[in-house]
Design a protein around this motif. Structure first.
Motif, PDB file in Angstrom:
ATOM      1  N   LEU A 119       0.710  -1.329   0.267  1.00 47.26           N
ATOM      2  CA  LEU A 119       0.101  -0.006  -0.122  1.00 47.26           C
ATOM      3  C   LEU A 119       0.863   1.116   0.026  1.00 47.26           C
ATOM      4  CD1 LEU A 119      -2.913  -1.066   2.369  1.00 47.26           C
ATOM      5  CD2 LEU A 119      -2.629  -1.286   0.141  1.00 47.26           C
ATOM      6  N   ALA A 120       2.153   0.980  -0.206  1.00 48.77           N
ATOM      7  CA  ALA A 120       2.926   2.255  -0.049  1.00 48.77           C
ATOM      8  C   ALA A 120       2.619   3.106  -1.315  1.00 48.77           C
ATOM      9  CB  ALA A 120       4.540   1.942   0.055  1.00 48.77           C
ATOM     10  N   TRP A 121       2.373   2.505  -2.208  1.00 44.87           N
ATOM     11  CA  TRP A 121       1.930   3.047  -3.660  1.00 44.87           C
ATOM     12  C   TRP A 121       0.864   4.105  -3.588  1.00 44.87           C
ATOM     13  CZ3 TRP A 121      -2.689   2.285  -5.698  1.00 44.87           C
ATOM     14  CH2 TRP A 121      -3.558   1.127  -5.358  1.00 44.87           C
ATOM     15  N   LYS A 122      -0.209   3.882  -2.486  1.00 47.21           N
ATOM     16  CA  LYS A 122      -1.239   4.755  -2.703  1.00 47.21           C
ATOM     17  C   LYS A 122      -0.956   6.167  -2.413  1.00 47.21           C
ATOM     18  CE  LYS A 122      -4.899   1.252  -1.726  1.00 47.21           C
ATOM     19  NZ  LYS A 122      -6.166   0.921  -0.905  1.00 47.21           N
ATOM     20  N   SER A 123       0.236   6.296  -1.662  1.00 47.57           N
ATOM     21  CA  SER A 123       0.584   7.671  -1.105  1.00 47.57           C
ATOM     22  C   SER A 123       1.691   8.521  -2.124  1.00 47.57           C
ATOM     23  CB  SER A 123       1.417   7.794   0.101  1.00 47.57           C
ATOM     24  OG  SER A 123       2.548   6.717  -0.201  1.00 47.57           O
ATOM     25  N   ILE A 124       1.854   7.576  -3.400  1.00 47.39           N
ATOM     26  CA  ILE A 124       2.681   8.412  -4.461  1.00 47.39           C
ATOM     27  C   ILE A 124       1.818   9.247  -5.049  1.00 47.39           C
ATOM     28  CG2 ILE A 124       3.827   7.627  -6.650  1.00 47.39           C
ATOM     29  CD1 ILE A 124       5.354   6.789  -4.095  1.00 47.39           C
ATOM     30  N   LYS A 125       2.195  10.570  -5.258  1.00 48.11           N
ATOM     31  CA  LYS A 125       1.792  11.248  -6.210  1.00 48.11           C
ATOM     32  C   LYS A 125       2.458  11.455  -7.758  1.00 48.11           C
ATOM     33  CE  LYS A 125      -0.687  13.332  -2.971  1.00 48.11           C
ATOM     34  NZ  LYS A 125      -1.535  12.319  -2.558  1.00 48.11           N
ATOM     35  N   ARG A 156      -3.155   3.854 -11.052  1.00 44.97           N
ATOM     36  CA  ARG A 156      -2.782   2.937 -10.023  1.00 44.97           C
ATOM     37  C   ARG A 156      -1.543   2.248 -10.346  1.00 44.97           C
ATOM     38  NH1 ARG A 156      -8.098   0.001  -7.444  1.00 44.97           N
ATOM     39  NH2 ARG A 156      -9.124   1.674  -6.523  1.00 44.97           N
ATOM     40  N   GLN A 159       1.210   4.712 -10.241  1.00 45.43           N
ATOM     41  CA  GLN A 159       1.690   4.667  -9.036  1.00 45.43           C
ATOM     42  C   GLN A 159       2.447   3.447  -8.281  1.00 45.43           C
ATOM     43  OE1 GLN A 159      -2.490   5.641  -7.754  1.00 45.43           O
ATOM     44  NE2 GLN A 159      -1.647   7.268  -6.325  1.00 45.43           N
ATOM     45  N   ALA A 163       6.292   3.797  -7.099  1.00 45.81           N
ATOM     46  CA  ALA A 163       6.931   3.371  -5.992  1.00 45.81           C
ATOM     47  C   ALA A 163       7.886   2.334  -5.916  1.00 45.81           C
ATOM     48  CB  ALA A 163       5.555   2.709  -5.254  1.00 45.81           C
TER      49      ALA A 163
END
Length: 177
Positions: A119-125, A156, A159, A163
């Motif tokens: 889930l680290a990818w979810k915070s990627i802008k 997604r 992202q 990440a």
């Protein structure tokens, strides 16, 4: 377009079929078909050889393969006709015409190496260039539902890839010190 404006849908299409159609319309289906060599490599060469090798890229019908040890490179040179025949069984004739063997370190599980934490990818802008690429790619998609869903999938994926690149950079930086 409202639900009542659309005709009745007799069966929902699987996402794979939709993506395959979109890729075909964009002229990318042949490239995607070639890269299936990565997913069938282990079946084509067997588990023992697969543990000592790693497919890297495809260029002009030549599959570049990283090999763990010079002895394995020699063995693969001898097995090359058999391996190419097996790849042709999975992909069709003429997709992979040759193997280029390169010695190097094999990562134990390339699918998870450098993988970001869950889930680290979810915070990627995403940056402006990535946003523009997504918008340009979807510019010709007229169905708003399909466009929205494909945009979500592409966003997604971008992202996750970003990440993964950041995780690889940070692990490479920490291992060199």
């Amino acid at each position: 377009m409202t639900k009542s404006d659309r005709g009745r849908m007799f069966r929902a299409l699987p996402l794979g079929e939709i993506l395959e159609q979109v890729l075909k319309e964009r002229g990318l289906s042949d490239r995607l078909h070639k890269y299936r060599a990565f997913s069938c490599w282990a079946r084509a060469v067997g588990p023992q050889v697969a543990a000592q090798t790693q497919p890297l890229r495809i260029r002009d019908g030549i599959l570049e393969v990283r090999v763990a040890h010079p002895v394995w490179m020699q063995q693969l040179q001898l097995l090359k006709p058999r391996i190419l025949a097996r790849l042709a069984e999975y992909l069709g004739p003429g997709v992979i015409n040759d193997l280029y063997l390169r010695q190097g370190r094999i990562e134990k599980n390339p699918s998870t190496t450098g993988a970001p934490t869950p889930l680290a990818w979810k915070s990627i802008k995403l940056g402006p260039a990535e946003e523009e690429y997504i918008a340009a790619t979807l510019a010709t998609v007229t169905d708003p539902d399909l466009r929205r869903n494909m945009e979500r999938v592409m966003r997604r994926q971008a992202q996750v890839e970003k990440a993964r690149r950041e995780a690889q950079k940070s692990s490479a930086g920490s291992s060199s010190s």
